[in-house]
Design an enzyme around this catalytic site. Structure first.
Site, PDB file in Angstrom:
ATOM      1  N   TYR A  74      -4.741  -2.508   9.068  1.00  0.00           N
ATOM      2  CA  TYR A  74      -4.911  -2.554   7.626  1.00  0.00           C
ATOM      3  C   TYR A  74      -6.291  -2.083   7.510  1.00  0.00           C
ATOM      4  CZ  TYR A  74      -4.382  -1.915   2.207  1.00  0.00           C
ATOM      5  OH  TYR A  74      -4.932  -2.511   0.671  1.00  0.00           O
TER       6      TYR A  74
ATOM      7  N   GLU B 274      -7.314   3.638   0.363  1.00  0.00           N
ATOM      8  CA  GLU B 274      -6.649   2.772   1.390  1.00  0.00           C
ATOM      9  C   GLU B 274      -5.898   3.729   2.123  1.00  0.00           C
ATOM     10  OE1 GLU B 274      -3.653  -1.059  -0.090  1.00  0.00           O
ATOM     11  OE2 GLU B 274      -3.102   1.174  -0.205  1.00  0.00           O
TER      12      GLU B 274
END
Lengths: 287, 377, 287, 377
Positions: free
Chosen positions: B101, B189
């Site tokens: 992530y 993101e």
């Protein structure tokens, strides 16, 4: 006493010749605020409501000794106006301007921090120390000099709350709207630090709303380090779940910023939370 | 402003961030055609401004163009969290070996950009953050200098041991920061950031939100706006100086100021009913704004009564009352209206309103109770 | 005593696995310098001349307590290496690297200043406190522990000067090459401030050259605030007029930076200027 | 690196800084053609890397294409401070009402960018700076935030009273700062910054120097390099790791280190002769470098003797001596050579050199005297 502004505060109005700037300059003068100068580039030499106008903040500060500035400048020019005020040595800036990009604010607050200048806002209704000085667009007539400090993220909701405090005969020491943008200057905790030291302030009302985690942080701060009574009110219990900030928002804040979470944070810190604005006064008198 | 994954992919590509080949389709036939162009296993993904699309069935792995068509036809008729899917992204499936992530956000607390990485990426990242927060590595960026290469490397060393992967990830982290700043994102993101079996790194799901206040300097991104029906109504209201969000109750609210508007809604709920909307008419209550606000409310068939909660402020209450009366004279409204006006010249305002059918009250609590009572069960 | 480095200085070598880095690590170790670690990303876990290598400066500092760093990193990576050293808490950086763009240096020195890290260089031959520690590429054998501080903008010219000081039996307390680039870390005045407080240093030799106005500024500083004897030497009397920096160069510096101007500045401040390197010792003994 | 005015104009234009129309010519005929395309009074300006071209006659005002051709033919044959003019810029003449000065530089003292403006621009600006320094307004820029619009305005208010001119000048100051940073300039200057009778503002003489260390990231600008014959020799030497500048004396110098090289030249002058060159062979004295250095020196017919001044440093003197002997064996040199080698293993080095015709000395003073003596009157 009061915090941040009082009768000796010398105010400069940036964007004084605009529609809002000139209107509120009149209102502030009527309230008794000591407005010493205004700035609009190219309008140097003019007067607005008897207040001398200069081309640059630097000149206005040099010639009139202004220490505090209020910004009515449109978003597009507000960024530079903030830097200009700080560059010229202004120690407190109240930014009424709204719509400033977040990443611009990130750089601005770093600049102001480094140089020891305080900022209220942007997107703030201003600050008032009743009976002393008003630097903002708040309606002066609803305030009364007294002992309650008010810090709020809203505009008219602040007036609603103040209305009850004033009607109950308590009055306010200083009341400020810190603005609802993600990145702002003074936050709840910064204002609480000031109220802590202010002898005139006997209690504080904190008006929060959904989003961010400032309320949660201030609840923890109050529990540990704030000695005067505090009453909170949080708006937004029925607000729609809102525009979520991806995963990152939730991960970064370690919470989702709902009104229910904020109320829980205050209550578990022993801070009473009013169910509706009217109840604030009752709670203030009981704590 | 939210943009779709396929749009975020375009931005990523322009900053040199590797994104699997893919194209967007609005019909099953288009999806089939795209699948024909691309080779090998593919993914068909709903393009919709809602999270959790995977769990809702909006992401399907397919092997043939026929399967792609089939998946697209299922997803394109889908309703995800109240939003209808109009577009799907057809893209190459990755042979996933590892999911990490990487996310950037503006951190309210430090007032600076914040980057977060975790070796445990994927759809359960929020659970990871809750259950094992030590697996999320955060770094606050000095906005004056930006993210330095060595800082990106230090973060990348938290994700991988292999120096080749560290270098690739550090490079992507730096590029993502550049993109984040350049487009005035409030969020950027990659989840998951994928390592495939052949050791390559890919962005498998790109997400970018843009700061609304900064859209004026990003016309190219403003053009990416794809509003839902509800958002279109909100935007239309916004163009008239109104901030409106539709809800499902029966008490219509007209309030000046967002905080007061929320407090009004909360009060209606507290007293046993539900607000029909959030509606902030802003600073000045001009007759035109009132007309526009009422037009929005009467188009909502659920609304049974309307509650005006106005705090006079700088504007005098009698001026506001005159404005409301003028506005109402232009419209033909059957619904009962309760008005609370407080502030300067409140008494004069009440006198003006007393000459109308409008019900006046002196406090927001009274107004909330009255409008609920009138609306009936 | 000595300035900036001594036997307790714990040195980290950035770029330790490169040709120059490994060669000079050996030389420094031979001189007795306390080299505790090296950094080359991707080479963590290796050893060079018995010195442990790490992937990041942060890790090297945490595990080995390095407080000083020397950079042998090529220009392209030197910029980030400087930021990395400072970020990791290194308090003194010696940058041997050359060819760093000027505007990069402008940002770097601002960063280091804010965080209290000192920089020698870039494009410096390093620093030596004879008999204690050598952090640089200077030839250790020409130095001898003694009482003369040496500050220079050059490399081999410094060795020439030191050669005479050592041969005359005076020896050096600390000797440093500050680098000849337009934007550098420590300048003449900063080093003089340090020598002023260093009890071991009884006199200072300042080796300047054409360009800039650092020599003129230090002449004024020495006259007003420096009490120990100083001897100067300036190279470049016969240098071609050089690449002039437009009008702006001359206007900004209020001078043209020639050797003649610098010599005049020292002489009018009462500081003897050696006509050639050999004369430095005579002048040192006479003042 | 210096670039020409016409090249600086191109950079200025790309940053939105107004520059009068113009083109560069290398022949009088080209100049005439350009003058035909442009209308009205023109200026023909020498494009040469030397200051004071105006005073040297390198700038001429012309009214017709014929005059332009004539002026170009005169200027193109000109020698300005030892540099031959190969190019002229033919550009529109301005109806000048006012001349100001705007300049950016990296300030060594503050270690920050510095902007300077003066209402008294023009060719005498340096005199203005010397005689009436209060007419030069300086402002040090915070490199982390850049130049702010209000700072540019404050500077522009020092130049003009008219708010329209202030706005225009402030805009140019901001754009020039942007250009200064973007191209890694060490200097960016407009002198004069012109106001014409119709109230327009123009850049009349653009000057930009680029930081050599930054050229690696500006390939487009590197291509603008236009070297003189002397500079080409210097560049050629540089490509071989040598730093060389030709001078006019008869003592050739080969030194390691720039500071020591300058000190060596100074010593030759002090002892009554003149150095033939500046030549720094850098850190390691490999045989190849020595060969290249000697090849450069023997191509200079003025050279009567050669002085090697080498301070051993990290490299051992005997290694250096062996390198020199090896290099000399490959060349056939008639000139007398004096060698001074100091540092580690100095004695061994002397022994090696004693087997040759080379004259060895122990100090640079002795070396300088010896090489002058040998060179003769």
């Amino acid at each position: 006493m009061s915090i941040l502004i009082d009768e000796s505060t010398k105010v400069l109005v940036q964007g004084i010749t605009g529609r809002d700037g000139s209107f509120h300059t009149k209102k502030m003068l009527e309230y008794g605020t000591q407005i010493v100068s205004g700035v609009t580039p190219g309008k140097g030499g003019h007067k607005i409501e008897g207040v001398p106008v200069f081309d640059t903040v630097k000149e206005a500060v040099e010639k009139t000794g202004a220490d505090t500035s209020i910004l009515f400048v449109p978003a597009k020019f507000a960024v530079d106006a903030l830097y200009e005020a700080c560059d010229a040595g202004i120690k407190l800036i109240i930014a009424i301007s709204e719509g400033i990009p977040v990443l611009d604010m990130v750089r601005i607050v770093a600049f102001l921090n480094d140089r020891g200048t305080s900022l209220i806002g942007p997107n703030s209704p201003g600050i008032i120390s009743p009976g002393k000085s008003k630097v903002g667009i708040l309606p002066g007539q609803i305030f009364k000099q007294g002992s309650i400090g008010v810090i709020s993220r809203s505009g008219t909701l602040t007036y609603e709350v103040v209305h009850h405090i004033t009607n109950a005969g308590l009055g306010e020491s200083t009341c400020m709207g810190i603005g609802g943008d993600p990145i702002i200057g003074l936050k709840f905790i910064d204002c609480l630090e000031l109220f802590k030291k202010d002898k005139e302030t006997e209690g504080v009302v904190l008006v929060g709303e959904i989003g961010g985690t400032d309320e949660e942080e201030s609840a923890a701060y109050i529990k540990e380090r704030f000695t005067k009574p505090v009453v909170a009110f949080i708006a937004g219990l029925t607000a729609p779940p809102g525009k979520r900030m991806g995963h990152a928002g939730a991960i970064a804040s370690r919470g989702t910023g709902t009104a229910a979470e904020k109320i829980r944070a205050f209550e578990s810190a022993g801070i009473p939370v009013a169910g509706e604005p009217e109840d604030i006064v009752k709670l203030l008198k009981s704590v | 402003m939210k943009i779709h994954e396929y749009q975020a992919n375009e931005i990523f590509k322009s900053f040199g961030i590797p994104v699997p080949d893919g194209k967007v389709a609005t019909t099953p036939e288009q999806a089939e055609k795209i699948a024909n162009e691309l080779d090998g296993p593919l993914v068909v993904k709903a393009q919709v401004h809602a999270g959790g699309r995977g769990k809702a069935g909006g992401v399907k792995l397919v092997k043939t163009p026929e399967e792609a068509k089939d998946a697209a036809s299922k997803i394109l008729s889908m309703d995800i969290k109240g939003l209808i899917v109009n577009k799907v992204l057809v893209t190459k499936a990755l042979d996933i070996k590892d999911e990490a992530y990487i996310g950037f956000i503006v951190d309210r607390r430090s007032k600076k950009p914040l980057v977060m990485v975790s070796a445990s990426g994927g759809i359960d990242i929020e659970e990871v953050a809750r259950e094992t927060p030590e697996k999320i590595h955060r770094f606050i960026i000095d906005p004056l200098y930006g993210l330095f290469p060595h800082q990106a490397s230090e973060l990348a060393f938290k994700l991988y041991d292999d120096i080749k992967l560290v270098r690739k990830a550090a490079d992507i982290i730096l590029k993502l920061y550049k993109a984040f700043i350049a487009v005035d994102a409030s969020l950027a993101e990659i989840n998951p950031f994928v390592v495939t079996s052949d050791g390559e790194t890919w962005t498998s799901d790109a997400k970018i939100n843009i700061d609304d206040n900064a859209l004026a300097r990003h016309h190219d991104i403003e053009k990416m706006r794809d509003s839902t029906e509800a958002e279109k109504k909100e935007l239309d209201a916004k163009s008239k100086g109104l901030s409106y969000i539709k809800l499902n109750g029966k008490i219509g609210c007209v309030v000046n100021g967002a905080g007061l508007a929320m407090a009004t809604m909360d009060l209606i709920k507290k007293y046993g009913s539900e607000p029909a909307n959030f509606l902030d008419i802003g600073g000045s209550s001009s007759p035109l704004k009132v007309v526009n606000a009422l037009n929005i409310l009467i188009s909502d068939k659920n609304v049974k009564s309307i509650f005006f909660n106005i705090f006079g402020g700088i504007t005098r209450c009698d001026d506001v009352a005159n404005g409301i009366v003028e506005a109402l004279s232009k419209l033909n409204i059957d619904l009962p209206i309760v008005i609370r006006l407080t502030g300067t010249n409140e008494e004069k305002a009440k006198e003006i309103l007393s000459r109308t059918d409008l019900i006046t009250v002196s406090s927001m609590a009274e107004g909330a109770r009255k409008s609920i009572e009138i609306a009936g069960k």
